[in-house]
Write a protein that holds these residues in place. Structure first.
Motif: not given
Length: 393
Positions: A218, A249, A251-253, A255-258, A260
């Motif tokens: 994070e 993790k 990769e997921s963050i 993607g969520q934050r734009g 990715g």
């Protein structure tokens, strides 16, 4: 030399013991490495010569016989010095058995222990999914080995201090930092080819060469998000793989934050491919949380980056301060200082002259001060028979 595991996938024996062994051979010694390749069983029973070093992978079944086999190989070799890498598991068992055998006259070898991590409470015991019994046993092995060896080689200043605190006399503790396994950055042609292959063109590329467990994903994601705000075209190149699948993790963050689509994952690369990818990057980031595990380790990946002339921004933690002199061989920031980290990276991305100066100075320093031919001289001091065995021996 006796190891707790084989040459792969873990790095201690391939990136620490083997290059040290080769350097010792170049200095006129005869060196053999005895390994139990339980994590790469395809090598079990195989032996070969690597630049004059005998690499001998013992049979691993049944596992109860691994430590005795290591001991028997060492006795048959008639070694003057036996250097155990890591105080735990099979190498720790072999050290204990040979210590006992020396008391009954079966060997007169000098017993030297190498530690490149803290294994017990607050160390790898907290990271690995060991049983409670294993944790207790490994912690005992570490304490026993570090206090009963005739000499101890340590990979970090933090480990040096810990071993002193356990009661091992300072004269028996040798600071033997990790050295680089290769030098030199790939040429501009390799850089251009890899960047064209991935469509990076003239975009700034930030490299993360990692196993991930050393830092909070994070926190790193927040650092890179702020870099993107400061340098909108920045891309992230991730070389490596998480010890516990942490890349998923990230990769997921991302993607969520734009952002990715700005991240490229290579996974683990063959060593021969690393220089090209290092050259393709403009800078590297080396986040390092302030934990006991990190303070005691000697980061091999950082050494490889510096030796290849990659300009690095890193947290000012533990051994990283030994390898990086701020504003000379890299940039250091206070740990957890997310804004400071992002600003330092952005400054470096915008300043080509600074990148060139830091990269060249880093490569020169690692080549001069952390080459294995020089470091082998420290090992020779630990091996010296002029230093009497410890009283407990």
């Amino acid at each position: 030399m006796i190891g707790p595991f084989g040459l792969k996938p873990k790095g201690t024996m391939s990136s620490r013991a083997l290059p040290l062994a080769k350097a010792l051979v170049r200095r006129g010694h005869q060196v053999a490495i005895f390994l139990p390749p339980w994590s790469n069983p395809e090598d079990a029973g195989r032996a070969w010569d690597d630049e004059g070093v005998r690499v001998d992978n013992i049979a691993i079944n049944p596992r109860a016989l691994i430590a005795p086999r290591l001991v028997n190989r060492a006795l048959a070799w008639r070694a003057d010095v036996i250097h155990f890498f890591k105080p735990k598991a099979y190498s720790g068992l072999a050290a204990w058995e040979l210590w006992q055998l020396r008391h009954v006259g079966r060997t007169r070898a000098r017993l030297v222990l190498d530690t490149d991590d803290w294994e017990g409470a607050g160390g790898w015991n907290e990271l690995e999914k060991y049983s409670a019994l294993h944790k207790k046993f490994f912690a005992w092995q570490e304490q026993w080995g570090l206090t009963h060896a005739d000499a101890v080689t340590v990979a970090s200043r933090a480990l040096e201090t810990i071993v002193w605190s356990l009661g091992q006399p300072r004269a028996r503790v040798y600071y033997l930092a990790n050295g680089a396994t290769f030098f030199g950055r790939a040429d501009a042609t390799s850089r251009a080819r890899i960047r064209a292959q991935h469509g990076w063109n003239e975009d700034p590329v930030v490299l993360l060469y990692t196993r991930f467990f050393e830092f909070s994903v994070e926190r790193f994601a927040e650092i890179f998000a702020r870099i993107v705000r400061l340098v909108p075209r920045a891309r992230l190149l991730v070389v490596g793989k998480g010890l516990f699948d942490e890349e998923k993790k990230l990769e997921s963050i991302a993607g969520q934050r734009g952002w990715g689509e700005r991240v490229h994952y290579t996974g683990w690369l063959e060593p021969k491919m690393l220089p090209g990818y290092f050259a393709a990057a403009d800078i590297a980031l080396y986040p390092f949380d302030d934990t006991l595990v990190n303070r005691t380790k000697s980061a091999l990946k950082l050494i490889d980056l510096l030796a290849a002339g990659v300009p690095v921004v890193a947290d000012s933690v533990g051994q990283l301060r030994e390898y990086i002199t701020h504003n000379e061989t890299g940039l250091l920031v206070q740990t957890r200082a997310v804004d400071e980290f992002a600003r330092a990276a952005s400054r470096l991305l915008r300043d080509a002259d600074l990148r060139a100066r830091l990269g060249a100075c880093a490569a020169a320093t690692i080549t001069r001060e952390y080459n294995w031919d020089m470091l082998a001289g420290i090992a020779e001091q630990a091996y010296s028979p002029s230093i009497n065995p410890s009283p407990s021996s």
